[in-house]
Design an enzyme around this catalytic site. Structure first.
Site, PDB file in Angstrom:
ATOM      1  N   ASN A  99       0.774  -1.321  -0.024  1.00 38.98           N
ATOM      2  CA  ASN A  99       0.061  -0.043   0.083  1.00 38.98           C
ATOM      3  C   ASN A  99       0.767   1.459  -0.145  1.00 38.98           C
ATOM      4  O   ASN A  99       1.733   1.122   0.627  1.00 38.98           O
ATOM      5  CB  ASN A  99      -1.108  -0.010   1.161  1.00 38.98           C
ATOM      6  N   VAL A 100       0.377   2.323  -0.891  1.00 34.37           N
ATOM      7  CA  VAL A 100       0.835   3.575  -1.000  1.00 34.37           C
ATOM      8  C   VAL A 100       0.440   4.721  -0.114  1.00 34.37           C
ATOM      9  O   VAL A 100       0.980   5.800  -0.171  1.00 34.37           O
ATOM     10  CB  VAL A 100       1.451   3.904  -2.339  1.00 34.37           C
ATOM     11  N   HIS A 116       6.212  -0.497  -2.139  1.00 30.24           N
ATOM     12  CA  HIS A 116       5.753   0.199  -3.568  1.00 30.24           C
ATOM     13  C   HIS A 116       5.770   1.763  -3.341  1.00 30.24           C
ATOM     14  O   HIS A 116       5.111   2.278  -4.007  1.00 30.24           O
ATOM     15  CB  HIS A 116       4.237  -0.275  -3.780  1.00 30.24           C
ATOM     16  N   CYS A 144       8.855  20.886 -10.811  1.00 32.80           N
ATOM     17  CA  CYS A 144       9.872  21.270  -9.556  1.00 32.80           C
ATOM     18  C   CYS A 144      10.255  22.664  -9.646  1.00 32.80           C
ATOM     19  O   CYS A 144      10.544  23.500 -10.616  1.00 32.80           O
ATOM     20  CB  CYS A 144      11.138  20.357  -9.894  1.00 32.80           C
ATOM     21  N   GLY A 184      -5.268  -9.260   2.310  1.00 33.02           N
ATOM     22  CA  GLY A 184      -5.929  -8.035   1.318  1.00 33.02           C
ATOM     23  C   GLY A 184      -5.036  -7.776   0.014  1.00 33.02           C
ATOM     24  O   GLY A 184      -5.026  -6.845  -0.542  1.00 33.02           O
ATOM     25  N   THR A 185      -4.300  -8.735  -0.379  1.00 31.08           N
ATOM     26  CA  THR A 185      -3.774  -8.534  -1.679  1.00 31.08           C
ATOM     27  C   THR A 185      -4.187  -9.756  -2.744  1.00 31.08           C
ATOM     28  O   THR A 185      -4.501 -10.907  -2.295  1.00 31.08           O
ATOM     29  CB  THR A 185      -2.221  -8.709  -1.549  1.00 31.08           C
ATOM     30  N   ASN A 210      -8.634 -12.750   3.217  1.00 32.17           N
ATOM     31  CA  ASN A 210      -9.216 -12.288   1.864  1.00 32.17           C
ATOM     32  C   ASN A 210     -10.487 -12.723   1.737  1.00 32.17           C
ATOM     33  O   ASN A 210     -10.773 -14.076   1.738  1.00 32.17           O
ATOM     34  CB  ASN A 210      -8.250 -12.631   0.818  1.00 32.17           C
TER      35      ASN A 210
HETATM   36  P1  NAD Z   1      -5.442  -5.423  -5.505  1.00 36.57           P
HETATM   37  O1  NAD Z   1      -6.455  -4.295  -5.858  1.00 36.57           O
HETATM   38  O2  NAD Z   1      -5.129  -5.953  -6.675  1.00 36.57           O
HETATM   39  O3  NAD Z   1      -6.248  -6.619  -4.630  1.00 36.57           O
HETATM   40  C1  NAD Z   1      -6.939  -6.188  -3.573  1.00 36.57           C
HETATM   41  C2  NAD Z   1      -7.364  -7.725  -2.637  1.00 36.57           C
HETATM   42  O4  NAD Z   1      -7.981  -7.198  -1.605  1.00 36.57           O
HETATM   43  C3  NAD Z   1      -8.274  -8.685  -3.542  1.00 36.57           C
HETATM   44  O5  NAD Z   1      -7.639  -9.840  -3.472  1.00 36.57           O
HETATM   45  C4  NAD Z   1      -9.533  -8.480  -2.779  1.00 36.57           C
HETATM   46  O6  NAD Z   1     -10.238  -9.670  -2.560  1.00 36.57           O
HETATM   47  C5  NAD Z   1      -9.196  -7.907  -1.146  1.00 36.57           C
HETATM   48  N1  NAD Z   1      -9.958  -7.460  -0.440  1.00 36.57           N
HETATM   49  C6  NAD Z   1     -11.170  -6.577  -0.886  1.00 36.57           C
HETATM   50  N2  NAD Z   1     -11.714  -5.950   0.398  1.00 36.57           N
HETATM   51  C7  NAD Z   1     -10.931  -6.565   1.422  1.00 36.57           C
HETATM   52  C8  NAD Z   1     -11.419  -6.378   2.697  1.00 36.57           C
HETATM   53  N3  NAD Z   1     -11.915  -5.621   3.298  1.00 36.57           N
HETATM   54  N4  NAD Z   1     -10.268  -7.171   3.677  1.00 36.57           N
HETATM   55  C9  NAD Z   1      -9.354  -7.817   2.985  1.00 36.57           C
HETATM   56  N5  NAD Z   1      -9.235  -8.257   1.616  1.00 36.57           N
HETATM   57  C10 NAD Z   1      -9.924  -7.461   0.885  1.00 36.57           C
HETATM   58  O7  NAD Z   1      -4.517  -5.002  -4.616  1.00 36.57           O
HETATM   59  P2  NAD Z   1      -2.818  -5.566  -4.237  1.00 36.57           P
HETATM   60  O8  NAD Z   1      -2.800  -6.914  -4.448  1.00 36.57           O
HETATM   61  O9  NAD Z   1      -2.419  -4.481  -3.180  1.00 36.57           O
HETATM   62  O10 NAD Z   1      -2.162  -4.924  -5.546  1.00 36.57           O
HETATM   63  C11 NAD Z   1      -2.318  -3.774  -6.068  1.00 36.57           C
HETATM   64  C12 NAD Z   1      -1.310  -2.908  -6.603  1.00 36.57           C
HETATM   65  O11 NAD Z   1      -1.895  -1.385  -6.403  1.00 36.57           O
HETATM   66  C13 NAD Z   1      -0.331  -2.847  -5.415  1.00 36.57           C
HETATM   67  O12 NAD Z   1       1.059  -2.395  -6.193  1.00 36.57           O
HETATM   68  C14 NAD Z   1      -0.393  -1.534  -4.627  1.00 36.57           C
HETATM   69  O13 NAD Z   1       0.760  -0.701  -4.648  1.00 36.57           O
HETATM   70  C15 NAD Z   1      -1.485  -0.539  -5.440  1.00 36.57           C
HETATM   71  N6  NAD Z   1      -2.609  -0.098  -4.743  1.00 36.57           N
HETATM   72  C16 NAD Z   1      -2.353   0.614  -3.454  1.00 36.57           C
HETATM   73  C17 NAD Z   1      -3.532   0.880  -2.779  1.00 36.57           C
HETATM   74  C18 NAD Z   1      -3.303   1.708  -1.592  1.00 36.57           C
HETATM   75  O14 NAD Z   1      -2.342   2.114  -1.050  1.00 36.57           O
HETATM   76  N7  NAD Z   1      -4.360   1.455  -0.490  1.00 36.57           N
HETATM   77  C19 NAD Z   1      -4.890   1.027  -3.183  1.00 36.57           C
HETATM   78  C20 NAD Z   1      -4.957   0.378  -4.551  1.00 36.57           C
HETATM   79  C21 NAD Z   1      -3.607  -0.026  -5.473  1.00 36.57           C
HETATM   80 ZN    ZN Z   2      14.141  19.567  -9.858  1.00 32.68          ZN
END
Ligand code: NAD
Ligand code: ZN
Length: 237
Positions: A99-100, A116, A144, A184-185, A210
């Site tokens: 997560n970012v 990330h 910048c 949650g991934t 998940n």
């Molecule tokens: P993803 O969006 O691919 O998958 C999300 C997963 O979370 C799914 O498998 C889903 O079933 C599950 N999910 C949904 N609701 C949930 C809950 N309440 N509890 C638990 N699980 C739940 O996300 P990812 O695998 O993190 O990969 C996506 C990429 O996108 C990463 O590189 C990430 O850096 C970026 N991203 C980050 C954010 C953030 O910072 N919050 C948000 C979106 C995407």
């Molecule tokens: Zn610069």
């Protein structure tokens, strides 16, 4: 089953957690995979790339501005809080997050590897200067003040290398943790998608949280099909 699994977590000395966008979903942060993640009908995969930024920095800057606006007022949920609390009880702990949004740190987690990057960091593509910026940019794409170069978010785009510090720390932890919780991934973004297999191969217990099945589910020692904001507080109590 739940008591057994809770025992694994309670009794281990070395605990690793891999978190993804799903852990922030209950805070109102949209995941990538799901209707909420779409912007102007575009797939995030086509925007979060160096090629997209090169072709149209304004469009990519606009998308990040929209994401930052949606995240700005989001607060940590009970899943984040449970992870911050369990950290205090473990001599050896690392929270590896994709997560970012920075919500783990807001919740109080300290041993965090943001593999990330962080959406609140901006980096100049000209002079390399980095800073934290939480406000909206008045003009897109942002530039910048020092060198006029394009500013990009301090996140890792598809096709880019992970920052060596956080990803190195993650690999070291995977090579020694007794328990790995994958929460949650969707486990389709490499290299994090391979982390569970690395830990499992050397005998760590792998627990998934998940609501949906993922490619990692098959190798897990336990799976909880629920929301992380509900399952993690119960599991880590
Ligand atoms: P993803 O969006 O691919 O998958 C999300 C997963 O979370 C799914 O498998 C889903 O079933 C599950 N999910 C949904 N609701 C949930 C809950 N309440 N509890 C638990 N699980 C739940 O996300 P990812 O695998 O993190 O990969 C996506 C990429 O996108 C990463 O590189 C990430 O850096 C970026 N991203 C980050 C954010 C953030 O910072 N919050 C948000 C979106 C995407
Ligand atoms: Zn610069």
């Amino acid at each position: 089953m739940k008591d057994t699994v809770r025992g694994w977590v309670r009794d281990c000395r070395s605990l690793c957690v891999l978190s993804g966008a799903g852990v922030s979903a209950e805070s109102g942060v949209p995941t990538f995979r799901g209707p909420q993640g779409l912007w102007k009908q575009q797939d995030p995969m086509s925007l979060a790339t160096p090629a997209a930024f090169e072709a149209d920095p304004r469009e990519v800057g606009d998308w990040y501005q929209w994401r930052r606006q949606r995240i700005r007022d989001c607060a940590p949920n009970p899943g984040h809080a449970a992870l911050a609390a369990v950290e205090a009880a473990k001599p050896d702990f690392l929270l590896v997050t994709q997560n970012v949004d920075g919500l783990h740190r807001v919740a109080g987690s300290r041993r965090v590897a943001e593999i990330h990057g962080n959406i609140w960091v901006v980096r100049c593509t000209g002079c390399g200067a980095e800073r934290v910026e939480r406000d909206d940019f008045a003009k897109l794409p942002p530039r910048c003040a020092a060198c006029g170069g394009l500013l990009r978010p301090g996140v890792v785009w598809f096709g880019e290398e992970l920052p060596p510090g956080p990803s190195g720390a993650a690999m070291e932890m995977l090579s020694r943790c007794e328990v790995l919780i994958v929460a949650g991934t969707s486990a389709v973004v490499t290299p994090a998608s391979g982390y569970a297999a690395v830990a499992k191969r050397r005998g760590a217990r792998v627990i998934e949280v998940n609501p949906d099945e993922t490619p990692v589910s098959a190798i897990c020692d336990a799976t909880f099909r629920g929301k992380s904001g509900e399952v993690l507080p119960a599991l880590l109590k």
